[in-house]
Enzyme design. Structure first.
Site, PDB file in Angstrom:
ATOM      1  N   CYS A   1      -3.662   4.018   9.340  1.00 13.46           N
ATOM      2  CA  CYS A   1      -2.521   3.700   9.703  1.00 13.46           C
ATOM      3  C   CYS A   1      -1.924   3.906  11.110  1.00 13.46           C
ATOM      4  O   CYS A   1      -0.945   4.488  10.787  1.00 13.46           O
ATOM      5  CB  CYS A   1      -1.786   3.197   8.737  1.00 13.46           C
ATOM      6  SG  CYS A   1      -1.730   2.112   7.194  1.00 13.46           S
TER       7      CYS A   1
ATOM      8  N   CYS B   1       7.576   4.366   6.240  1.00  9.58           N
ATOM      9  CA  CYS B   1       6.755   3.981   5.743  1.00  9.58           C
ATOM     10  C   CYS B   1       7.557   3.713   3.702  1.00  9.58           C
ATOM     11  O   CYS B   1       6.936   3.753   3.104  1.00  9.58           O
ATOM     12  CB  CYS B   1       5.787   5.218   4.763  1.00  9.58           C
ATOM     13  SG  CYS B   1       6.457   7.210   5.099  1.00  9.58           S
TER      14      CYS B   1
ATOM     15  N   CYS C   1       1.174  -1.042   0.185  1.00  6.27           N
ATOM     16  CA  CYS C   1       0.210  -0.314  -0.054  1.00  6.27           C
ATOM     17  C   CYS C   1       0.970   1.354  -0.127  1.00  6.27           C
ATOM     18  O   CYS C   1       0.669   1.920  -0.507  1.00  6.27           O
ATOM     19  CB  CYS C   1      -0.992  -0.479   1.353  1.00  6.27           C
ATOM     20  SG  CYS C   1      -2.360   1.153   1.111  1.00  6.27           S
ATOM     21  N   CYS C   2       1.673   1.603   0.663  1.00  8.41           N
ATOM     22  CA  CYS C   2       2.715   2.940   0.791  1.00  8.41           C
ATOM     23  C   CYS C   2       3.517   2.336  -0.653  1.00  8.41           C
ATOM     24  O   CYS C   2       3.979   3.700  -0.990  1.00  8.41           O
ATOM     25  CB  CYS C   2       3.313   2.395   1.959  1.00  8.41           C
ATOM     26  SG  CYS C   2       3.304   2.623   3.207  1.00  8.41           S
TER      27      CYS C   2
ATOM     28  N   CYS D   1      -1.844   8.220   6.935  1.00  7.30           N
ATOM     29  CA  CYS D   1      -2.903   8.080   6.788  1.00  7.30           C
ATOM     30  C   CYS D   1      -3.855   7.797   7.822  1.00  7.30           C
ATOM     31  O   CYS D   1      -3.052   7.102   8.848  1.00  7.30           O
ATOM     32  CB  CYS D   1      -3.067   6.639   5.750  1.00  7.30           C
ATOM     33  SG  CYS D   1      -1.998   6.804   4.354  1.00  7.30           S
TER      34      CYS D   1
HETATM   35  S1  SF4 Z   1       0.212   4.530   5.265  1.00  8.00           S
HETATM   36 FE1  SF4 Z   1      -1.058   2.737   5.552  1.00  8.00          FE
HETATM   37  S2  SF4 Z   1      -2.833   3.829   4.309  1.00  8.00           S
HETATM   38 FE2  SF4 Z   1      -1.067   4.992   3.664  1.00  8.00          FE
HETATM   39  S3  SF4 Z   1      -0.017   4.458   2.037  1.00  8.00           S
HETATM   40 FE3  SF4 Z   1       0.882   3.193   4.129  1.00  8.00          FE
HETATM   41  S4  SF4 Z   1      -0.715   1.596   4.047  1.00  8.00           S
HETATM   42 FE4  SF4 Z   1      -1.593   2.593   3.233  1.00  8.00          FE
END
Ligand code: SF4
Length: 217
Positions: free
Chosen positions: A190, A213, A104-105, A187
């Site tokens: 998270c 991240c 996701c990151c 985010c």
């Molecule tokens: S902090 Fe969480 S929601 Fe944001 S990009 Fe990373 S995994 Fe995805």
């Protein structure tokens, strides 16, 4: 290759002087200043040194409404020109944050950052040594071999008190989440508030073992 051309006393300089050195050395248009809008300090410092500073926000699709509020405040009150960099069009909201935070990151932070920094000679960040153990040895400037540019952390040595004092003196708006127990803001899926005495980044990816991240590694 852009080389690190830093004065010998860089570590002792005030963040304003560090930013002035960065803009003078690399050219303001060739320096990206990234901010998560966790607070307004770095953006205000950069704009006060040069109003043309390239302020970058990575829109991960999952930023808090309070973060967008602070962006608007900085645009309205300080005429900040914020370059919002989004994930690629094929990246739509999904469930990755629940199943694979690294992936996701990767598509929402790491890849957009690479695009934001493309062609830049230097990258200014808000990383501070007090953020946590993984950042305790952060230098004010270094050459980022992976990204092939100079990485500059003007706030590296600043404490929370330094940040608060600067914000107070300059009457800066704060991210409303700061007063609700969020010392570190990313985010919404998270990030959770932290308890008194807990690590300031302890609310980020809590329970997953992840601490960064992927931007500052
Ligand atoms: S902090 Fe969480 S929601 Fe944001 S990009 Fe990373 S995994 Fe995805």
């Amino acid at each position: 290759m852009t080389l690190l051309q830093a004065p010998a006393d860089l570590e002792q300089l005030h963040p304003t002087e560090v930013l002035r050195w960065a803009f003078d050395t690399y050219g303001v248009a060739d320096v990206a200043v990234t901010s998560s809008f966790e607070d307004a300090v770095l953006v205000h410092l950069a704009l006060s040194v040069d109003p043309a500073a390239d302020i970058v926000l990575l829109d991960t699709q999952y930023l808090f409404a309070e973060t967008w509020w602070l962006v608007e405040q900085m645009q309205n009150r300080f005429d900040a020109k914020v370059r919002v960099v989004s994930p690629r069009p094929e990246v739509q909201r999904d469930n990755l944050w629940q199943t694979d935070v690294e992936a996701c990151c990767a598509v929402r932070k790491v890849e957009p950052l690479a695009r934001a920094l493309n062609g830049k000679a230097a990258w200014v960040t808000g990383v501070r040594r007090v953020d946590g153990p993984t950042r305790a040895n952060t230098p004010v400037a270094s050459f980022d071999i992976n990204r092939n540019l100079v990485k500059i952390n003007p706030l590296a040595a600043w404490t929370d008190d330094d940040m608060s004092l600067y914000a107070e003196i300059n009457e800066l708006p704060a991210n409303p989440l700061s007063a609700r127990g969020y010392p570190s803001i990313g985010c919404w899926p998270c990030t959770r508030p932290v308890a008194e005495g807990e690590d300031r980044r302890g609310g980020r990816w809590a329970g997953s073992g992840k601490t960064e991240c992927g931007l500052h590694v």
